[in-house]
Write an enzyme that holds these catalytic residues in place. Structure first.
Site, PDB file in Angstrom:
ATOM      1  N   LEU A 136       0.748  -1.327   0.021  1.00 30.08           N
ATOM      2  CA  LEU A 136      -0.276  -0.021  -0.030  1.00 30.08           C
ATOM      3  C   LEU A 136       0.778   1.164  -0.065  1.00 30.08           C
ATOM      4  CD1 LEU A 136      -2.480  -1.371   2.574  1.00 30.08           C
ATOM      5  CD2 LEU A 136      -3.212  -0.503   0.265  1.00 30.08           C
TER       6      LEU A 136
ATOM      7  N   SER B 130      -9.256  -2.245   8.412  1.00 27.67           N
ATOM      8  CA  SER B 130      -9.543  -3.514   7.305  1.00 27.67           C
ATOM      9  C   SER B 130     -10.838  -3.962   7.492  1.00 27.67           C
ATOM     10  CB  SER B 130      -8.541  -4.773   7.721  1.00 27.67           C
ATOM     11  OG  SER B 130      -8.992  -5.739   7.186  1.00 27.67           O
ATOM     12  N   ASN B 131     -11.152  -4.718   6.259  1.00 25.51           N
ATOM     13  CA  ASN B 131     -12.394  -5.533   6.233  1.00 25.51           C
ATOM     14  C   ASN B 131     -12.727  -6.529   7.305  1.00 25.51           C
ATOM     15  OD1 ASN B 131     -11.902  -8.117   4.730  1.00 25.51           O
ATOM     16  ND2 ASN B 131     -10.478  -6.929   3.936  1.00 25.51           N
ATOM     17  N   HIS B 132     -11.608  -6.913   7.834  1.00 24.42           N
ATOM     18  CA  HIS B 132     -11.461  -7.978   8.984  1.00 24.42           C
ATOM     19  C   HIS B 132     -12.151  -7.668  10.108  1.00 24.42           C
ATOM     20  CE1 HIS B 132     -10.131 -10.770   5.818  1.00 24.42           C
ATOM     21  NE2 HIS B 132      -9.200  -9.925   5.562  1.00 24.42           N
TER      22      HIS B 132
ATOM     23  N   TYR C   4      -6.387 -10.254  14.084  1.00 22.76           N
ATOM     24  CA  TYR C   4      -5.709  -9.145  13.205  1.00 22.76           C
ATOM     25  C   TYR C   4      -7.005  -8.002  13.112  1.00 22.76           C
ATOM     26  CZ  TYR C   4      -5.165  -6.814   8.824  1.00 22.76           C
ATOM     27  OH  TYR C   4      -5.342  -6.033   7.757  1.00 22.76           O
TER      28      TYR C   4
ATOM     29  N   LYS D  51      -7.965  -4.171  14.341  1.00 28.74           N
ATOM     30  CA  LYS D  51      -8.390  -3.081  13.711  1.00 28.74           C
ATOM     31  C   LYS D  51      -9.553  -2.320  14.394  1.00 28.74           C
ATOM     32  CE  LYS D  51      -5.169  -3.248  10.572  1.00 28.74           C
ATOM     33  NZ  LYS D  51      -4.088  -2.365  10.509  1.00 28.74           N
TER      34      LYS D  51
ATOM     35  N   ARG E 248     -14.355 -14.125  -4.085  1.00 29.18           N
ATOM     36  CA  ARG E 248     -14.335 -13.021  -3.036  1.00 29.18           C
ATOM     37  C   ARG E 248     -14.021 -11.934  -3.411  1.00 29.18           C
ATOM     38  NH1 ARG E 248     -10.957 -11.351   1.083  1.00 29.18           N
ATOM     39  NH2 ARG E 248     -12.173 -10.401   2.976  1.00 29.18           N
TER      40      ARG E 248
HETATM   41  C1  15L Z   1      -6.339  -7.505   4.556  1.00 29.52           C
HETATM   42  O1  15L Z   1      -6.759  -6.791   5.798  1.00 29.52           O
HETATM   43  C2  15L Z   1      -4.967  -7.930   4.640  1.00 29.52           C
HETATM   44  O2  15L Z   1      -4.010  -6.948   4.937  1.00 29.52           O
HETATM   45  C3  15L Z   1      -4.755  -8.289   2.919  1.00 29.52           C
HETATM   46  O3  15L Z   1      -3.624  -9.080   3.051  1.00 29.52           O
HETATM   47  C4  15L Z   1      -5.859  -8.971   2.402  1.00 29.52           C
HETATM   48  O4  15L Z   1      -5.790 -10.079   2.852  1.00 29.52           O
HETATM   49  C5  15L Z   1      -7.229  -8.454   2.680  1.00 29.52           C
HETATM   50  O5  15L Z   1      -7.296  -7.940   3.922  1.00 29.52           O
HETATM   51  C6  15L Z   1      -8.282  -9.314   2.136  1.00 29.52           C
HETATM   52  O6  15L Z   1      -9.180  -9.351   2.923  1.00 29.52           O
HETATM   53  O7  15L Z   1      -8.277  -9.701   1.060  1.00 29.52           O
END
Ligand code: 15L
Length: 271
Positions: free
Chosen positions: A12, A109-111, A134, A138, A173
């Site tokens: 990034l 992050s989306n996570h 992880y 976030k 996805r």
């Molecule tokens: C993230 O947060 C990761 O940093 C990246 O490596 C990807 O895995 C991405 O999400 C994702 O969900 O594809």
């Protein structure tokens, strides 16, 4: 504007630095010792560890804003996430207080939302549903940023990045989670330049037809993505099928959810 970029040698960092440079911002870029990075015209490079307050002081001195990419960027052992995400972020925001830094652009992050089902369409105020340690870091980071706005007046744009690989989508996805290069550049530039954002979460994906987020909802920086992963849908359909993974297919976080997942028949009875 004087902008510090952390994690400048990462995916990034490398992709976003030219956008800020070309827009006329004065860049200071950091990464860990040993990373190789070629400076852009007028860009200053600095190496060190942002968990060290003395290095944070050197990096933040005189800066107006920070684009903070440095972090552990996928699921790892919790102590590593604790150090590189929780602790580093604490040091960075405390440094921002000491140096009067006005704004931090934070790589969320989306996570942080990965345990929402793929059938859901989320708005910016959707409840967090972290899918791993992880992702949880976030969630913590966004709440830390909100607290620093309210208590200390440091603004944050929290970019909830989907999938940025600087590649076309590689699987089904990613037709939902993809972020294209042009949109990333717009996103970062607007995050730095928008006026008065306070604490502002923004979905960091392109205008994907299959997005799990309501991209028609206005955001505080005026990000208007122009790319759409759907143009790659046929190419993705022609790829060899990925091994079946019922858990990953059920949740937005995909394989991040499957990692360390306890199958239903192995859970405590009654769960
Ligand atoms: C993230 O947060 C990761 O940093 C990246 O490596 C990807 O895995 C991405 O999400 C994702 O969900 O594809």
């Amino acid at each position: 504007m004087k902008v510090l970029i952390t994690g400048a040698a990462g995916r990034l960092g490398r992709a976003s630095r030219p956008a800020l440079h070309d827009a006329g911002h004065e860049l200071r870029s950091t990464d860990l010792p040993g990373t190789t990075l070629e400076a852009l015209d007028g860009e200053t490079l600095l190496t060190g560890n942002l968990c060290d307050p003395a290095f944070v002081d050197a990096a933040l001195q005189g800066m107006d804003a920070v684009v903070h990419w440095a972090a552990t960027s996928n699921e790892q052992a919790f102590p590593l996430v604790l150090e590189n995400n929780h602790r580093m972020l604490f040091e960075l925001y405390e440094g921002a207080r000491r140096h009067g830094v006005r704004r931090i652009v934070y790589a969320s992050s989306n996570h942080a939302f990965g345990l929402h089902a793929v059938t859901e369409k989320l708005r910016l105020d959707a409840p967090y549903r972290a899918d791993c340690f992880y992702g949880l870091s976030k969630v913590w980071g966004e709440e830390l940023a909100r607290m620093y706005w309210t208590k200390h007046g440091i603004e944050t744009v929290a970019l909830r990045i989907g999938t940025f690989m600087n590649l076309p989508p590689r699987n089904a996805r990613e037709l939902s989670s993809w972020l294209g290069l042009e949109d990333l550049r717009q996103l970062v530039r607007k995050s730095v330049e928008a006026s008065r954002v306070q604490f502002a979460p923004v979905w960091g994906i392109s205008a994907n037809t299959r997005a799990w987020y309501d991209m028609s909802e206005p955001n505080a920086i005026g990000y208007l993505p122009t790319q759409d992963a759907e143009v790659f849908a046929e190419a993705v359909a022609a790829l060899p099928p990925a091994p079946a993974d019922a858990v990953a297919e059920r949740f937005q976080g995909g394989r991040f959810v499957t990692q360390s997942w306890t199958p239903e028949d192995s859970r405590p009875r009654g769960a």
